[in-house]
Scaffold this motif. Structure first.
Motif, mmCIF file in Angstrom:
data_model
loop_
_atom_site.group_PDB
_atom_site.id
_atom_site.type_symbol
_atom_site.label_atom_id
_atom_site.label_comp_id
_atom_site.label_asym_id
_atom_site.label_seq_id
_atom_site.Cartn_x
_atom_site.Cartn_y
_atom_site.Cartn_z
ATOM 1 N N ALA A 112 4.263 -6.154 9.582
ATOM 2 C CA ALA A 112 3.240 -6.568 8.620
ATOM 3 C C ALA A 112 1.841 -6.350 9.185
ATOM 4 O O ALA A 112 0.933 -5.914 8.470
ATOM 5 N N LYS A 113 1.696 -6.636 10.464
ATOM 6 C CA LYS A 113 0.390 -6.440 11.102
ATOM 7 C C LYS A 113 0.023 -4.962 11.124
ATOM 8 O O LYS A 113 -1.123 -4.587 10.839
ATOM 9 N N GLN A 114 1.033 -4.124 11.445
ATOM 10 C CA GLN A 114 0.777 -2.682 11.471
ATOM 11 C C GLN A 114 0.431 -2.166 10.076
ATOM 12 O O GLN A 114 -0.484 -1.353 9.913
ATOM 13 N N ALA A 115 1.188 -2.656 9.065
ATOM 14 C CA ALA A 115 0.911 -2.235 7.695
ATOM 15 C C ALA A 115 -0.484 -2.668 7.258
ATOM 16 O O ALA A 115 -1.200 -1.919 6.592
ATOM 17 N N GLN A 116 -0.868 -3.884 7.634
ATOM 18 C CA GLN A 116 -2.196 -4.376 7.285
ATOM 19 C C GLN A 116 -3.276 -3.567 7.979
ATOM 20 O O GLN A 116 -4.324 -3.254 7.381
ATOM 21 N N GLU A 117 -3.033 -3.211 9.233
ATOM 22 C CA GLU A 117 -3.998 -2.384 9.960
ATOM 23 C C GLU A 117 -4.134 -1.018 9.311
ATOM 24 O O GLU A 117 -5.228 -0.462 9.226
ATOM 25 N N GLN A 118 -2.973 -0.481 8.848
ATOM 26 C CA GLN A 118 -3.019 0.810 8.165
ATOM 27 C C GLN A 118 -3.760 0.686 6.837
ATOM 28 O O GLN A 118 -4.527 1.579 6.454
ATOM 29 N N ARG A 119 -3.522 -0.423 6.120
ATOM 30 C CA ARG A 119 -4.248 -0.663 4.871
ATOM 31 C C ARG A 119 -5.742 -0.750 5.118
ATOM 32 O O ARG A 119 -6.547 -0.134 4.411
ATOM 33 N N GLU A 120 -6.095 -1.513 6.134
ATOM 34 C CA GLU A 120 -7.514 -1.705 6.416
ATOM 35 C C GLU A 120 -8.171 -0.437 6.952
ATOM 36 O O GLU A 120 -9.399 -0.331 6.926
ATOM 37 N N ALA A 121 -7.350 0.499 7.432
ATOM 38 C CA ALA A 121 -7.902 1.764 7.931
ATOM 39 C C ALA A 121 -8.164 2.756 6.805
ATOM 40 O O ALA A 121 -8.774 3.806 7.031
ATOM 41 N N LEU A 122 -7.691 2.429 5.577
ATOM 42 C CA LEU A 122 -7.905 3.335 4.452
ATOM 43 C C LEU A 122 -9.393 3.512 4.181
ATOM 44 O O LEU A 122 -10.134 2.537 4.063
ATOM 45 N N THR A 123 -9.801 4.758 4.066
ATOM 46 C CA THR A 123 -11.198 5.067 3.763
ATOM 47 C C THR A 123 -11.344 5.458 2.297
ATOM 48 O O THR A 123 -10.361 5.766 1.612
ATOM 49 N N LEU A 124 -12.556 5.445 1.833
ATOM 50 C CA LEU A 124 -12.827 5.828 0.455
ATOM 51 C C LEU A 124 -12.374 7.256 0.189
ATOM 52 O O LEU A 124 -11.784 7.555 -0.854
ATOM 53 N N GLY A 125 -12.627 8.146 1.158
ATOM 54 C CA GLY A 125 -12.259 9.548 0.978
ATOM 55 C C GLY A 125 -10.757 9.771 0.891
ATOM 56 O O GLY A 125 -10.298 10.663 0.184
ATOM 57 N N LYS A 126 -9.968 8.953 1.587
ATOM 58 C CA LYS A 126 -8.513 9.102 1.557
ATOM 59 C C LYS A 126 -7.914 8.592 0.254
ATOM 60 O O LYS A 126 -6.956 9.154 -0.267
ATOM 61 N N LEU A 127 -8.473 7.491 -0.263
ATOM 62 C CA LEU A 127 -7.884 6.876 -1.453
ATOM 63 C C LEU A 127 -8.422 7.472 -2.748
ATOM 64 O O LEU A 127 -7.773 7.365 -3.791
ATOM 65 N N TRP A 128 -9.567 8.111 -2.702
ATOM 66 C CA TRP A 128 -10.174 8.660 -3.921
ATOM 67 C C TRP A 128 -9.247 9.649 -4.631
ATOM 68 O O TRP A 128 -9.043 9.541 -5.853
ATOM 69 N N PRO A 129 -8.646 10.642 -3.932
ATOM 70 C CA PRO A 129 -7.723 11.562 -4.617
ATOM 71 C C PRO A 129 -6.494 10.835 -5.166
ATOM 72 O O PRO A 129 -5.969 11.208 -6.215
ATOM 73 N N VAL A 130 -6.025 9.815 -4.454
ATOM 74 C CA VAL A 130 -4.882 9.026 -4.940
ATOM 75 C C VAL A 130 -5.257 8.347 -6.255
ATOM 76 O O VAL A 130 -4.456 8.298 -7.205
#
Length: 453
Positions: A112-130
């Motif tokens: 869960a901690k790793q998943a949260q860290e990955q979530r928090e690492a999401l940038t605007l540029g990565k999620l914009w195309p999604v």
């Protein structure tokens, strides 16, 4: 059972008897403690005793891991449990189960901690195309599906990195307004951060900055409503006072429409263009009030010469049907039918008219008129319609403007014939002001000009 004192030397020398699968050596100091040796050479400390008249045997561990004193202490502990009527096997199973659950909980917490860290690492540029792909085919109210290609293009343009050769003209493309936020984590898109970005962009390009901010605000609302990304974007970041102070104030554009007295010069210059497709397109923009990209995407299947109607694929309601007035019908019928698009181009990538702005600027120069944008021709439709006293509701329905009153929104549904009456009256007035003599062809007699691509 013969017993003897356990020593390191004795344990080392003890081996399984020949012909047996295992042999046992019992300790004289700790009751029940033994050493088991197998035919394969493995050695293990064990504990053996009777509980409720039944023999039980438990494994303690390897002599390589357990010292003799440790094994003796464990044997005595187990003997105390049995003397108290407790089954060490059940206690051991409970301990193992507890350790397993603890390990599973630790692994789950780590995941869960790793998943949260990955979530928090999401940038605007990565999620914009999604985000764009999620909205491309999303169902909307009224049964409509997804964004239009124009709306998607707006989202792609505001986020583009830039630095690529321009498709038209020389030089490289500029970064979009949101490009500077591409590498910013969603969790860092706070009010102060957005306000700082908006202040810089507004100085350089206020209109594009305003559009980019609106798109960003909707994106952040989408994130908050999506279980996968909820909680990443700071709550109320786009509504903070700091951001509100930096939002570019939209102003009604002035002097971006044709005046009545300018119609004759404008039509003369447009009708004199060597490119008949661009000439027809510019005139149709003014006479239909359509948006530039709506009209550029008009297909032959959207044109009904028999019943005189046009289906416009718009960005608001998906599509609308407007009258095909006589002069516009005459213009369209004279165009070459190279492909599916009415306003076609043999040189563009997708086969439709690409960029008519340069041609329009040349027209304005020839006519000696001030600059009027292509969208200004749509504005001209709305303002010039007042000269024929066209009802505001009719203008709004033809141009696909949102109704401005409750009655218009809920109780007015004008048939195409009623729109055609006013629209044709408007077209005739425009032609009269432009000094164009035009005799409409009889209904249903319009023929198409077919030209090979």
């Amino acid at each position: 059972m013969d017993k003897e004192a356990f020593t390191a030397v004795r344990l080392r020398k003890f081996v399984c008897e020949e012909g047996k699968s295992q042999s046992f050596l019992w300790d004289s100091a700790a009751p029940g403690l033994g050493l088991r040796a197998t035919a394969k050479g493995a050695k293990t400390f064990i504990f053996q005793a009777k509980l409720n008249g039944q023999a039980i045997r438990l494994t303690i561990g390897s002599p390589n891991t357990w010292t003799i004193p440790q094994a003796q202490a464990e044997a005595r502990r187990l003997k105390v449990l049995i003397d108290n009527g407790q089954d060490p096997r059940k206690l051991r199973a409970a301990v193992i189960e507890a350790e397993l659950q603890e390990r599973v909980a630790e692994e789950a917490a780590a995941a869960a901690k790793q998943a949260q860290e990955q979530r928090e690492a999401l940038t605007l540029g990565k999620l914009w195309p999604v985000y764009i792909e999620a909205r491309r085919n999303a169902k909307r109210r009224g049964g409509k599906v997804g964004w239009s290609e124009w709306h998607i293009r707006d989202h792609e343009v505001v986020m583009r990195i830039g630095g690529e050769p321009k498709k038209r003209g020389k030089g490289l493309t500029e970064p979009g307004p949101l490009a500077s936020l591409r590498d910013v984590r969603l969790v860092d898109l706070t009010g102060p951060r957005i306000a700082e970005w908006l202040a810089k962009e507004t100085v350089k390009r206020p209109t594009q900055a305003g559009l980019a901010f609106r798109l960003l605000s909707v994106f952040m609302n989408w994130c908050a409503a999506n279980d996968k990304y909820a909680g990443l974007v700071p709550v109320g970041a786009c509504q903070s006072n700091q951001v509100r102070d930096e939002i570019p104030r939209s102003k009604a554009k002035t002097n971006d429409s044709l005046q009545r007295e300018q119609l004759a010069a404008w039509f003369k210059a447009v009708r004199g263009m060597s490119n008949t497709v661009q000439s027809a397109y510019l005139q149709a923009l003014l006479l239909t009030g359509a948006r530039r990209r709506e009209l550029a995407g008009l297909c032959w299947d959207d044109v009904d010469f028999k019943w005189l109607s046009l289906v416009i694929r718009d960005k608001v309601e998906g599509q609308r049907t407007i009258p095909l007035c006589p002069y516009v019908a005459h213009l369209l019928a004279a165009l070459p039918r190279r492909n599916a698009f009415v306003f076609s181009s043999p040189s563009s990538e997708n086969g439709q008219l690409a960029e008519p702005t340069p041609g329009h600027k040349r027209v304005l120069a020839v006519a000696g008129l001030p600059n009027v944008t292509l969208h200004g021709l749509r504005r001209s439709f709305g303002s010039l319609a007042e000269w024929v006293e066209m009802p505001a509701g009719v203008v709004a329905q033809v141009m696909e403007h949102k109704p401005s009153a409750t009655a218009e929104k809920h109780y007015r549904e004008r048939p195409l014939d009623l729109l055609r009456m006013w629209h044709t009256k408007f077209e005739q007035w425009i032609l009269s002001e432009a000094g164009i003599e035009f005799t409409p062809a009889p209904a249903g007699s319009v023929t198409l000009r077919v030209v090979a691509s």
